[in-house]
Design a protein around this motif. Structure first.
Motif, PDB file in Angstrom:
ATOM      1  N   UNK A 180       0.824  -1.197   0.000  1.00 63.30           N
ATOM      2  CA  UNK A 180       0.000   0.000   0.000  1.00 63.30           C
ATOM      3  C   UNK A 180       0.861   1.251   0.000  1.00 63.30           C
ATOM      4  N   UNK A 181       0.230   2.388  -0.099  1.00 63.89           N
ATOM      5  CA  UNK A 181       0.963   3.655  -0.131  1.00 63.89           C
ATOM      6  C   UNK A 181       1.758   3.878   1.152  1.00 63.89           C
ATOM      7  N   UNK A 182       1.200   3.444   2.291  1.00 67.37           N
ATOM      8  CA  UNK A 182       1.860   3.678   3.580  1.00 67.37           C
ATOM      9  C   UNK A 182       1.956   2.401   4.404  1.00 67.37           C
ATOM     10  N   UNK A 183       1.989   1.250   3.771  1.00 68.60           N
ATOM     11  CA  UNK A 183       2.051   0.015   4.539  1.00 68.60           C
ATOM     12  C   UNK A 183       1.618  -1.159   3.707  1.00 68.60           C
ATOM     13  N   UNK A 184       0.602  -1.875   4.191  1.00 67.53           N
ATOM     14  CA  UNK A 184       0.154  -3.089   3.524  1.00 67.53           C
ATOM     15  C   UNK A 184      -1.346  -3.063   3.306  1.00 67.53           C
ATOM     16  N   UNK A 185      -1.790  -3.889   2.365  1.00 63.47           N
ATOM     17  CA  UNK A 185      -3.210  -4.103   2.109  1.00 63.47           C
ATOM     18  C   UNK A 185      -3.436  -5.609   2.138  1.00 63.47           C
ATOM     19  N   UNK A 186      -4.598  -6.038   2.627  1.00 62.44           N
ATOM     20  CA  UNK A 186      -4.910  -7.457   2.764  1.00 62.44           C
ATOM     21  C   UNK A 186      -6.277  -7.709   2.155  1.00 62.44           C
ATOM     22  N   UNK A 187      -6.392  -8.810   1.372  1.00 63.11           N
ATOM     23  CA  UNK A 187      -7.677  -9.174   0.776  1.00 63.11           C
ATOM     24  C   UNK A 187      -7.850 -10.687   0.792  1.00 63.11           C
ATOM     25  N   UNK A 188      -9.091 -11.121   0.656  1.00 58.81           N
ATOM     26  CA  UNK A 188      -9.465 -12.533   0.642  1.00 58.81           C
ATOM     27  C   UNK A 188      -9.380 -13.045  -0.789  1.00 58.81           C
ATOM     28  N   UNK A 189      -8.675 -14.144  -1.011  1.00 60.78           N
ATOM     29  CA  UNK A 189      -8.544 -14.669  -2.369  1.00 60.78           C
ATOM     30  C   UNK A 189      -9.846 -15.248  -2.900  1.00 60.78           C
ATOM     31  N   UNK A 190     -10.775 -15.616  -2.029  1.00 60.63           N
ATOM     32  CA  UNK A 190     -12.053 -16.149  -2.499  1.00 60.63           C
ATOM     33  C   UNK A 190     -12.940 -15.069  -3.094  1.00 60.63           C
ATOM     34  N   UNK A 191     -12.713 -13.809  -2.711  1.00 70.66           N
ATOM     35  CA  UNK A 191     -13.563 -12.720  -3.197  1.00 70.66           C
ATOM     36  C   UNK A 191     -12.744 -11.438  -3.323  1.00 70.66           C
ATOM     37  N   UNK A 192     -11.856 -11.417  -4.274  1.00 68.70           N
ATOM     38  CA  UNK A 192     -10.979 -10.261  -4.458  1.00 68.70           C
ATOM     39  C   UNK A 192     -11.758  -8.990  -4.771  1.00 68.70           C
ATOM     40  N   UNK A 193     -12.900  -9.135  -5.418  1.00 67.95           N
ATOM     41  CA  UNK A 193     -13.707  -7.968  -5.787  1.00 67.95           C
ATOM     42  C   UNK A 193     -14.347  -7.304  -4.572  1.00 67.95           C
ATOM     43  N   UNK A 194     -14.360  -7.975  -3.425  1.00 67.80           N
ATOM     44  CA  UNK A 194     -14.978  -7.412  -2.220  1.00 67.80           C
ATOM     45  C   UNK A 194     -14.150  -6.283  -1.625  1.00 67.80           C
ATOM     46  N   UNK A 195     -12.920  -6.139  -2.088  1.00 67.84           N
ATOM     47  CA  UNK A 195     -12.086  -5.063  -1.578  1.00 67.84           C
ATOM     48  C   UNK A 195     -10.987  -5.572  -0.673  1.00 67.84           C
ATOM     49  N   UNK A 196     -10.421  -4.666   0.084  1.00 67.71           N
ATOM     50  CA  UNK A 196      -9.289  -4.971   0.940  1.00 67.71           C
ATOM     51  C   UNK A 196      -9.255  -3.984   2.086  1.00 67.71           C
ATOM     52  N   UNK A 197      -8.493  -4.320   3.122  1.00 74.49           N
ATOM     53  CA  UNK A 197      -8.263  -3.346   4.184  1.00 74.49           C
ATOM     54  C   UNK A 197      -6.790  -2.991   4.182  1.00 74.49           C
ATOM     55  N   UNK A 198      -6.484  -1.837   4.725  1.00 69.09           N
ATOM     56  CA  UNK A 198      -5.107  -1.372   4.729  1.00 69.09           C
ATOM     57  C   UNK A 198      -4.607  -1.156   6.150  1.00 69.09           C
ATOM     58  N   UNK A 199      -3.295  -1.219   6.296  1.00 70.39           N
ATOM     59  CA  UNK A 199      -2.639  -0.926   7.560  1.00 70.39           C
ATOM     60  C   UNK A 199      -1.464   0.002   7.276  1.00 70.39           C
ATOM     61  N   UNK A 200      -1.029   0.687   8.285  1.00 65.59           N
ATOM     62  CA  UNK A 200       0.176   1.508   8.144  1.00 65.59           C
ATOM     63  C   UNK A 200       1.393   0.594   8.233  1.00 65.59           C
TER      64      UNK A 200
END
Length: 63
Positions: free
Chosen positions: A26-46
């Motif tokens: 991510x721009x300032x850290x990491x992003x995490x998403x579920x491989x079963x539903x990539x279209x559902x989005x992701x969350x980010x962390x610093x």
């Protein structure tokens, strides 16, 4: 403008299964998403949050 995460990857230990998570840069850290539903989005962390999480995993604090 919001930059989307890049360099998505999953653990090599996941093999070919699709029930795991992927981590992206991510721009300032990491992003995490579920491989079963990539279209559902992701969350980010610093960066510091992600480092603290990884340290806790390595120290087996969730087991």
């Amino acid at each position: 403008m919001k930059l989307h995460p890049t360099n998505w990857r999953k653990s090599s230990r996941s093999g070919r299964v699709s029930n795991c998570v992927e981590v992206g840069r991510g721009a300032d850290g990491a992003a995490v998403r579920d491989t079963k539903d990539r279209a559902a989005g992701y969350f980010t962390t610093t960066g510091p949050q992600w480092s603290a999480f990884i340290d806790a995993v390595k120290a087996e604090k969730f087991g």
